[in-house]
Design an enzyme around this catalytic site. Structure first.
Site, PDB file in Angstrom:
ATOM      1  N   GLU A  81       1.443  -0.995  -0.053  1.00  0.00           N
ATOM      2  CA  GLU A  81      -0.330   0.185  -0.082  1.00  0.00           C
ATOM      3  C   GLU A  81       0.658   1.491  -0.274  1.00  0.00           C
ATOM      4  O   GLU A  81       1.451   1.670   1.044  1.00  0.00           O
ATOM      5  CB  GLU A  81      -0.796   0.093   1.409  1.00  0.00           C
ATOM      6  CG  GLU A  81      -2.140  -0.881   1.246  1.00  0.00           C
ATOM      7  CD  GLU A  81      -3.295  -0.939   0.308  1.00  0.00           C
ATOM      8  OE1 GLU A  81      -3.021   0.495  -0.022  1.00  0.00           O
ATOM      9  OE2 GLU A  81      -3.850  -1.707   0.578  1.00  0.00           O
ATOM     10  N   CYS A 102      -2.373   9.105   2.765  1.00  0.00           N
ATOM     11  CA  CYS A 102      -2.025   8.636   0.983  1.00  0.00           C
ATOM     12  C   CYS A 102      -3.407   8.961  -0.221  1.00  0.00           C
ATOM     13  O   CYS A 102      -3.306   9.284  -0.565  1.00  0.00           O
ATOM     14  CB  CYS A 102      -1.618   7.506   1.343  1.00  0.00           C
ATOM     15  SG  CYS A 102      -3.274   5.994   1.987  1.00  0.00           S
ATOM     16  N   GLU A 146       3.976  14.077  -3.512  1.00  0.00           N
ATOM     17  CA  GLU A 146       2.836  13.514  -3.029  1.00  0.00           C
ATOM     18  C   GLU A 146       3.306  14.575  -1.564  1.00  0.00           C
ATOM     19  O   GLU A 146       4.348  15.275  -1.042  1.00  0.00           O
ATOM     20  CB  GLU A 146       2.937  12.392  -2.471  1.00  0.00           C
ATOM     21  CG  GLU A 146       1.866  11.942  -1.598  1.00  0.00           C
ATOM     22  CD  GLU A 146       2.177  10.155  -1.184  1.00  0.00           C
ATOM     23  OE1 GLU A 146       3.402   9.514  -0.783  1.00  0.00           O
ATOM     24  OE2 GLU A 146       1.142   9.853  -0.545  1.00  0.00           O
TER      25      GLU A 146
HETATM   26  P1  NAP Z   1       7.718   5.294   4.923  1.00  0.00           P
HETATM   27  O1  NAP Z   1       8.896   6.426   4.984  1.00  0.00           O
HETATM   28  O2  NAP Z   1       8.100   4.717   2.765  1.00  0.00           O
HETATM   29  O3  NAP Z   1       8.060   4.326   5.887  1.00  0.00           O
HETATM   30  C1  NAP Z   1       7.357   3.484   5.961  1.00  0.00           C
HETATM   31  C2  NAP Z   1       7.651   2.244   7.413  1.00  0.00           C
HETATM   32  O4  NAP Z   1       9.104   1.531   6.837  1.00  0.00           O
HETATM   33  C3  NAP Z   1       7.761   2.719   8.408  1.00  0.00           C
HETATM   34  O5  NAP Z   1       7.904   1.725   9.773  1.00  0.00           O
HETATM   35  C4  NAP Z   1       9.599   2.831   8.388  1.00  0.00           C
HETATM   36  O6  NAP Z   1      10.171   2.518   9.480  1.00  0.00           O
HETATM   37  C5  NAP Z   1       9.986   1.656   6.893  1.00  0.00           C
HETATM   38  N1  NAP Z   1      11.100   1.285   6.879  1.00  0.00           N
HETATM   39  C6  NAP Z   1      11.695   1.911   6.444  1.00  0.00           C
HETATM   40  N2  NAP Z   1      12.799   2.887   4.860  1.00  0.00           N
HETATM   41  C7  NAP Z   1      12.626   0.788   5.443  1.00  0.00           C
HETATM   42  C8  NAP Z   1      13.661  -0.438   4.689  1.00  0.00           C
HETATM   43  N3  NAP Z   1      14.556   0.705   4.374  1.00  0.00           N
HETATM   44  N4  NAP Z   1      13.199  -0.884   4.800  1.00  0.00           N
HETATM   45  C9  NAP Z   1      11.983  -1.463   5.421  1.00  0.00           C
HETATM   46  N5  NAP Z   1      11.693  -0.820   6.363  1.00  0.00           N
HETATM   47  C10 NAP Z   1      11.734   0.630   6.070  1.00  0.00           C
HETATM   48  O7  NAP Z   1       6.745   5.612   4.960  1.00  0.00           O
HETATM   49  P2  NAP Z   1       6.341   6.914   6.627  1.00  0.00           P
HETATM   50  O8  NAP Z   1       6.885   8.134   5.570  1.00  0.00           O
HETATM   51  O9  NAP Z   1       6.247   6.218   7.534  1.00  0.00           O
HETATM   52  O10 NAP Z   1       4.393   6.929   5.386  1.00  0.00           O
HETATM   53  C11 NAP Z   1       4.570   8.092   4.184  1.00  0.00           C
HETATM   54  C12 NAP Z   1       3.486   7.402   3.309  1.00  0.00           C
HETATM   55  O11 NAP Z   1       2.845   6.156   3.602  1.00  0.00           O
HETATM   56  C13 NAP Z   1       3.157   8.062   1.989  1.00  0.00           C
HETATM   57  O12 NAP Z   1       4.311   7.758   0.745  1.00  0.00           O
HETATM   58  C14 NAP Z   1       1.743   7.484   2.323  1.00  0.00           C
HETATM   59  O13 NAP Z   1       1.354   8.035   0.813  1.00  0.00           O
HETATM   60  C15 NAP Z   1       2.145   6.735   2.721  1.00  0.00           C
HETATM   61  N6  NAP Z   1       0.834   5.385   3.089  1.00  0.00           N
HETATM   62  C16 NAP Z   1       0.506   4.617   1.951  1.00  0.00           C
HETATM   63  C17 NAP Z   1      -0.914   4.389   2.651  1.00  0.00           C
HETATM   64  C18 NAP Z   1      -1.755   3.192   1.800  1.00  0.00           C
HETATM   65  O14 NAP Z   1      -2.809   2.639   1.700  1.00  0.00           O
HETATM   66  N7  NAP Z   1      -1.825   3.192   0.206  1.00  0.00           N
HETATM   67  C19 NAP Z   1      -1.736   4.174   3.619  1.00  0.00           C
HETATM   68  C20 NAP Z   1      -1.193   5.641   4.645  1.00  0.00           C
HETATM   69  C21 NAP Z   1       0.196   6.420   4.034  1.00  0.00           C
HETATM   70  P3  NAP Z   1      11.507   4.196  10.007  1.00  0.00           P
HETATM   71  O15 NAP Z   1      10.183   5.156  10.600  1.00  0.00           O
HETATM   72  O16 NAP Z   1      11.563   3.237  11.437  1.00  0.00           O
HETATM   73  O17 NAP Z   1      12.418   4.835   9.009  1.00  0.00           O
END
Ligand code: NAP
Length: 477
Positions: free
Chosen positions: A250, A284, A381
């Site tokens: 997602e 998102c 975004e």
């Molecule tokens: P993110 O930076 O991609 O992080 C998401 C998760 O992944 C966090 O738990 C993060 O942990 C972990 N992570 C980061 N780098 C990683 C790696 N190399 N390997 C494994 N895990 C890793 O996203 P975010 O900033 O938290 O959230 C915002 C994004 O989520 C936006 O792009 C939004 O559109 C998307 N989103 C999508 C949906 C959907 O249903 N489509 C819903 C909500 C949000 P750490 O925090 O420890 O780095």
């Protein structure tokens, strides 16, 4: 509410094996709230071992028993909803009303999947040649690694844990480092409801790459369900490919919000406020690009600026506040520079557009009019309270502009002509369409995107199937 701050592995709370901790900040003040344990690779693998040991027992537990347990967690979440909402506000910053909405939404995933747990159906059919029967069973896929973002710290966790447990899988939840407390609180409620040790494990970690990588490389893990940015999703798909781990993704969105001349403008403005401002624009599903037909663009822009400008801004803990801070300093920097470059490219800020000083990670509600069709803000975004408005002339142009993105999560359309609305719903490249509606999130519906917004669906019956594997039995009787 007593919120745990250690790792939850095999039914026990424990510190990280090297003693490392994550500092959690209050986005409204930029001050630390507390620290939580930060899992090492070994802790992650311990959680995989615990989930693996618990798998056979949980998979063999009667669906009705699994359902009753999920209903108990639903009840506990409802009971503690105010405390959970306050916790979300503290670590995420969103307004209390948004946090209350999130808790209600999050709890519903437990109720929905309690109801779905008893509906994992297979099929039997006669082979076309008539020689034998084809039986298909749906079995739990196995140990599942769940990785969640900070923007909906409760709902993104329950949207995965609910279906996984309903299907008979055991899980390891790795929440975002900005918001580990809500995930740990959900873990504690599952524990209190009587989930057997090892069925749910929660491992916050600031070393997400190595920890998640090690778990995915472990042959006992059969499923990755990730919610987060497209950038990290791409990387994780590569990691998962090494061990051919089934992956649900997602990812990010870049939602268009189309308003036609014949739309009910009051309804379109109400929808725009929800689609843009839920969570302060950090969703998102947030409307990221407003495309408004020439006949109504001036009135729509003026009235949207008025509505957004009237929002009360401040710390989410104040119940009167409608717009809280962004999640961290990087978010303010990103949103600020996107707005500034759009204004430099010729757009006009009707309200907002300047970074406030002072403590906390605040950014004002901003409406940008006359945005050029090639402005960079339309390709990214925004993840903040910023509404860029672009004018269009006809339906063909609107569809071309709306589809001009690598993302395809959700599209919103406002029109008084239902035939046009349905035609657009088919033409728009998105997994979900809000037709005269600014909110699509619903536990009973399949949530997810096309193109680079993701793979698979969460919610609905589809969300349950993501945690099952089909087994085909060819049989003669
Ligand atoms: P993110 O930076 O991609 O992080 C998401 C998760 O992944 C966090 O738990 C993060 O942990 C972990 N992570 C980061 N780098 C990683 C790696 N190399 N390997 C494994 N895990 C890793 O996203 P975010 O900033 O938290 O959230 C915002 C994004 O989520 C936006 O792009 C939004 O559109 C998307 N989103 C999508 C949906 C959907 O249903 N489509 C819903 C909500 C949000 P750490 O925090 O420890 O780095």
């Amino acid at each position: 509410m007593n919120v745990p701050n250690e790792l939850f592995i095999g039914g026990k709370w424990r510190p990280a094996s090297d003693g490392a901790r994550i500092t959690v900040l209050d986005p409204a003040t930029a001050e630390p709230i507390t620290t939580v344990a930060s899992a090492t690779v070994q802790d992650g693998l311990d959680a995989v071992a615990a989930a693996s040991e618990a798998l056979a027992g949980w998979a063999a537990t009667a669906p009705r028993t699994r359902a009753e347990l999920l209903l108990r967690v639903f009840g506990l979440m409802k009971e503690r909803s105010e405390e959970l909402a306050e916790l979300i506000v503290r670590e995420n910053g969103k307004a209390l009303s948004d946090a209350r909405g999130e808790v209600a939404y999050a709890a519903e995933f437990f109720r929905w999947y309690a109801e779905e747990a008893v509906r994992v159906e297979g099929t039997v059919q006669t082979a076309p040649g008539g020689a034998n029967r084809i039986m298909v069973l749906r079995q739990p896929i196995g140990v599942s690694v769940l990785v969640t973002p900070w923007n909906f710290p409760a709902a993104m966790a329950t949207r995965k844990i609910g279906p996984a447990l309903a299907a008979g899988c055991t899980v390891i939840l790795k929440p975002a480092s900005e918001t580990p407390l809500t995930a740990l609180a959900v873990g504690a409620l599952l524990d209190e409801a009587g989930v057997p040790p090892g069925v749910v494990n929660v491992v916050p970690s600031s070393r997400s790459g190595p920890v998640v990588g090690a778990m995915l490389a472990d042959a006992r893990v059969r499923k990755l369900s990730f919610t987060g940015s497209t950038e990290v999703g791409r990387k994780l798909l590569q990691v998962a490919a090494e061990s051919v781990v089934s992956s649900s993704m997602e990812l990010g969105g870049n939602a268009p919000f189309l308003v036609f001349d014949d739309a009910d403008l009051d309804a379109a403005l109400d929808g725009a406020m929800i689609a843009k401002m839920r969570n302060g624009g950090q969703a998102c599903t947030a409307a990221n690009r407003f495309f408004v037909q020439r006949g109504v663009v001036a009135e729509f822009s003026r009235r949207l600026a008025e509505r957004m400008g009237n929002l009360r801004v401040g710390p989410g803990t104040d119940p009167a506040v409608e717009l809280g801070p962004l999640v961290n300093a990087d978010a303010v920097e990103k949103v600020g520079s996107l707005v500034e470059s759009t204004v430099a490219a010729g757009a006009k800020a009707l309200i907002g557009g300047t970074r406030p000083g002072g403590p906390g990670f605040f950014y004002p509600a901003t409406v940008l009019a006359d945005v050029p069709q090639d402005a960079p803000v339309l390709a990214e975004e925004i993840f903040g309270p910023v509404a860029p408005i672009v004018t269009f002339d006809d339906e063909t142009e609107a569809v071309r502009l709306a589809n001009d993105t690598e993302h395809g999560l959700v599209s919103y359309v406002y029109t008084g002509d239902l035939a046009r609305g349905l035609r657009l719903a088919e033409a728009l490249e998105a997994g979900m369409i809000g037709l005269n509606r600014g909110l699509v999130s619903e536990p009973a519906a399949p949530f997810g995107g096309v193109k680079q917004s993701g793979l698979g669906r969460e919610g609905g019956h589809e969300g349950l199937l993501e945690y099952t594997e089909s087994k085909y039995i060819a049989l003669d009787w």
